[in-house]
Design a protein around this motif. Structure first.
Motif, PDB file in Angstrom:
ATOM      1  N   CYS A 457      43.394  38.677  44.553  1.00 48.77           N
ATOM      2  CA  CYS A 457      41.950  38.092  44.609  1.00 48.77           C
ATOM      3  C   CYS A 457      41.646  37.781  43.158  1.00 48.77           C
ATOM      4  N   CYS A 477      40.528  37.617  51.050  1.00 44.77           N
ATOM      5  CA  CYS A 477      40.012  38.856  50.255  1.00 44.77           C
ATOM      6  C   CYS A 477      39.090  39.435  51.188  1.00 44.77           C
ATOM      7  N   CYS A 480      35.398  39.738  49.368  1.00 40.93           N
ATOM      8  CA  CYS A 480      34.352  38.452  48.772  1.00 40.93           C
ATOM      9  C   CYS A 480      34.978  37.084  49.688  1.00 40.93           C
TER      10      CYS A 480
HETATM   11 ZN    ZN Z   1      37.688  38.973  46.407  1.00 44.18          ZN
END
Ligand code: ZN
Ligand code: ADP
Length: 742
Positions: A457, A477, A480
């Motif tokens: 990520c 991810c 996030c």
């Molecule tokens: Zn992330």
């Protein structure tokens, strides 16, 4: 008079306002409209007659309006919120926001729908007896219907039974019925649309249940603060006890708060309580719409409710006379809120019980280290249920050493031979199986064989997880939500040798589907139940027998009672053990014990098969033996050696910054200020160190841990040290009694 007001603005602490002489004296908990900069907001009165010491009197603004002549939030709940704000080092603003129902922040609670309800009057009852001959047949039918419902019948319902609005109007005009407008409360039970199978009201309690009920009933009857740890194996019939205990508490004129760890568990629990308490049951959790939450909150506040069933925020429910608080699955980490205020629902429940002289029952088959320790040291009463109801046996557990499987069948094996055989047998016998893997996605990483790079990520220090199969698959991810299409060549070296490694629930679901093409396989994890209602419907389909094998994350391990499940498989029992977290072993033990406990709850005995690379690890070994006490002792020795809870208290502090060096420097500065005067107090400071999750959503994170035995002291020192750096303050997260230190 000056008052303290909490306004629902997360960054603000208590504010002081003046009550003008022409305004009535407010009560604690009342809503007030106050100016705030250029805005006007609604806040809650938290304290009266506060002093103006240290303030410029002329700066103190008057309130604009007092909205309630009584307390809108019960004063006990205001007190509880204040305690929470202080203990967890959270602002008053953030905490009051958690306590208030949605929309109450506006002016008058509005937007209620109403309906017309007809009820028979005394004159109407008389007319039915004496003057029946003077009534038309339609009027007679309507009156007879109403005579059977002393609280009245909504007019649409009367219309559906043939009593037109004309008939109703004539009866009302003669004074034989009365008409009123009732508020219609949106009923979250409808939305949840879940019906638990009816309980058998004559069912006899087991001897253990009866003994536990007697003990708990006695404690509840004392009307003083007590905490009881109900340590009962899975399937020992704890829910039945909650309901009977609640009935006793209701009969003594008090109310019940029933906390469960997950939204998914509320419909089942609430529906069981509804069988005993009818409409006097309310549901409170964040999955309800604002309107539903608002209605439930108001019903509770009006005193119409005996039992509130809800998740952690329900601990602030506006009940006026709490006599019993049950925290079911008290060990569950979901009770901890992972944003400000970072409170633990179980611990706030205990404080509420203390403030309101109530009995608090903490229940679990695998109590948290904290609660068991408190029971062992005599702070809590311990009540034990060692047997399952109807003498059902706990499942037989087999451990499969995956190193042997890999040696025999190659490194790509997902299902061991033993687990595959067991699933096949269940499908033949038309029984159900649960398969747990506590990791979402299809593959856990994308790896380049040429440069050894991984697809990471850009915002967080984790690798991306592959979701889906084929050309449309994406790497995402889990922190996030960043996502990309999985490339064909390595973005680092342009080599064509990208490989997927590791596997998650999607892969397990696909493997089972391929091995048994006619089996009905479904998956339960956060990805599969994003849509509202999807979770309830999936659980219902499984319960109805429309699904043969349910694959899922820890969501399948919690509380559910599925009588037809005879097999539980655990793929990779060690997923959680690799975490750099002091609770890793405890969580693994709890998860394995709980999920194994899902098997064999019906007529057929159950079996559990656990696959692992670490068959000798104590949390896996002892979970297989379902030996809680041995686990507790072993784990306590570890916690003692490492100075971790429950033997010391810790406060985790994360400092965020745009650069790694910046985060470390700021954290080092706070540590230095703490060390300057910390040691004499027996307070220990660890760090600064990069947090295990060193980068999150584009920010670098450094960590420091404060350990000690006096939380108040620890908190005060820490907050004082942070306060010396106002520029850092906004970037610091303080977590008292953290569930995890990632
Ligand atoms: Zn992330
Ligand atoms: P726990 O919460 O302890 O895991 P539950 O409360 O879900 O257990 O109870 C397991 C099952 O046993 C439920 O289906 C429940 O209806 C049933 N049960 C509870 N008490 C009795 C009893 N005394 N006799 C027969 N069945 C019972």
């Amino acid at each position: 008079m000056l008052i303290s007001v909490a306004v629902p603005v997360p960054t603000l602490d208590l504010l002081t306002y003046r009550v003008p002489p022409d305004v009535a004296r407010p009560l604690v908990g009342a809503r007030v409209v106050v100016p705030l900069g250029s805005r006007v907001v609604t806040g809650i009165v938290v304290d009266l007659d506060v002093s103006s010491a240290g303030m410029d009197e002329s700066e103190i603004k008057p309130i604009r309006r007092l909205l309630d002549s009584d307390g809108f939030v019960p004063p006990e709940v205001v007190g509880l919120a204040r305690w929470t704000a202080e203990y967890y080092a959270a602002g008053a603003g953030a905490t009051i926001t958690a306590v208030l129902p949605p929309k109450a922040r506006g002016a008058r609670a509005s937007g209620h729908k109403t309906m017309r309800v007809a009820a028979i009057t005394a004159a109407g009852l008389e007319a039915l007896g004496a003057e029946a001959s003077r009534l038309t047949s339609r009027q007679l039918i309507a009156l007879e219907l109403l005579a059977g419902s002393p609280h009245g019948i909504p007019t649409p319902q009367l219309a559906a039974k043939g009593s037109t609005s004309d008939t109703v109007a004539r009866l009302a005009a003669r004074g034989l019925i009365s008409l009123r407008h009732d508020r219609i409360d949106r009923d979250p039970f409808n939305a949840a649309s879940f019906e638990a199978p009816p309980m058998d009201p004559d069912r006899r309690l087991t001897m253990e249940q009866a003994a536990a009920l007697e003990r708990l009933g006695h404690l509840a009857g004392e009307r003083t603060f007590r905490v009881a740890l109900l340590h009962g194996v899975t399937g020992s019939g704890k829910t039945e006890l909650y309901i009977r205990l609640s009935t006793a508490v209701r009969d003594a004129g008090r109310q019940v708060l029933m906390l469960v760890p997950e939204i998914a568990l509320t419909p089942v629990t609430a529906s069981l309580f509804r069988q005993a308490f009818g409409a006097h049951v309310a549901i409170l959790h964040s999955g309800l719409s604002d309107g539903e939450r608002h209605d439930e909150w108001q019903r509770i506040r009006r005193g119409e409710i005996t039992v509130v069933v809800g998740t952690r925020s329900a601990v602030f429910a506006p009940l006026a006379h709490v006599g019993l608080i049950v925290v079911d699955e008290e060990h569950d980490g979901s009770y901890k809120q992972e944003e400000s205020p970072r409170y633990h629902g179980r611990d706030v429940a205990i404080v509420r019980g203390q403030r309101e002289q109530a009995l608090v029952v903490l229940a679990s088959a695998t109590p948290s280290m904290e609660s068991y320790h408190n029971a062992m040291t005599g702070r809590y009463e311990r009540v034990v249920l060692e047997r399952r109801v109807r003498d059902r046996r706990l499942p037989a557990v087999t451990v499969v050493d995956m190193r042997e499987e890999y040696a025999a069948a190659g490194p790509d094996v997902v299902l061991s031979r033993a687990l595959a055989d067991a699933i096949g047998t269940r499908l033949e016998r038309e029984e159900q199986a649960l398969v747990l893997l506590n990791r979402r996605g299809f593959a856990t990483a994308v790896f380049c064989r040429q440069c050894a790079g991984t697809l990471d990520c850009p915002n967080c220090s984790v690798s991306l997880v592959v979701h889906g199969e084929g050309p449309a698959r994406r790497a995402r991810c889990h922190y996030c939500n960043y996502s990309v299409r999985v490339p064909n060549t390595c973005p680092l070296c342009a080599g064509p040798y990208l490989e997927q490694t590791g596997f998650g629930t999607e892969r397990v679901e696909a493997e089972i589907g391929r091995a048994w093409p006619t089996a009905r396989v479904a998956r339960l994890d956060r990805d599969s139940v994003r849509r509202k209602g999807a979770l309830a419907s999936l659980l219902q389909r499984f319960r109805n027998g429309e699904i043969d094998v349910l694959v899922g994350t820890q969501m399948i391990a919690k509380g559910h009672d599925f009588p037809r499940v005879t097999l539980v498989g655990v793929v990779s029992a060690d997923v959680g053990l690799g975490m750099a977290d002091f609770r890793a072993s405890e969580r693994t033990f709890q998860l394995l014990t709980q999920v194994a406990g899902r098997a064999g709850r019906g007529e057929q005995p159950g079996e559990a098969i656990i696959q692992t690379l670490y068959p000798d690890h104590y949390s896996i070994q002892l979970a297989c033996k379902q030996d809680y006490v041995a686990f507790y002792e072993r784990e306590l020795a570890f916690r003692r050696a490492m100075r971790y809870p429950p033997l010391v208290a810790i406060i985790n502090t994360i400092v965020r910054a745009r650069t790694f060096a910046g985060a470390m420097d700021d954290a080092a500065d706070i540590v230095q200020r703490l060390r300057d005067d910390a040691e004499p107090d027996g307070l220990r400071v660890l760090g600064p160190a990069p947090a295990p999750l060193g980068k999150l959503r584009g920010e670098y994170r450094a960590q420091l841990l404060v350990k000690g035995s006096n939380r108040k002291r620890m908190r005060e020192r820490l907050l004082a040290a942070i306060a010396t750096r106002p520029d850092v303050q906004r970037r610091v997260v303080v977590d008292v009694d953290p569930q995890s230190v990632l």
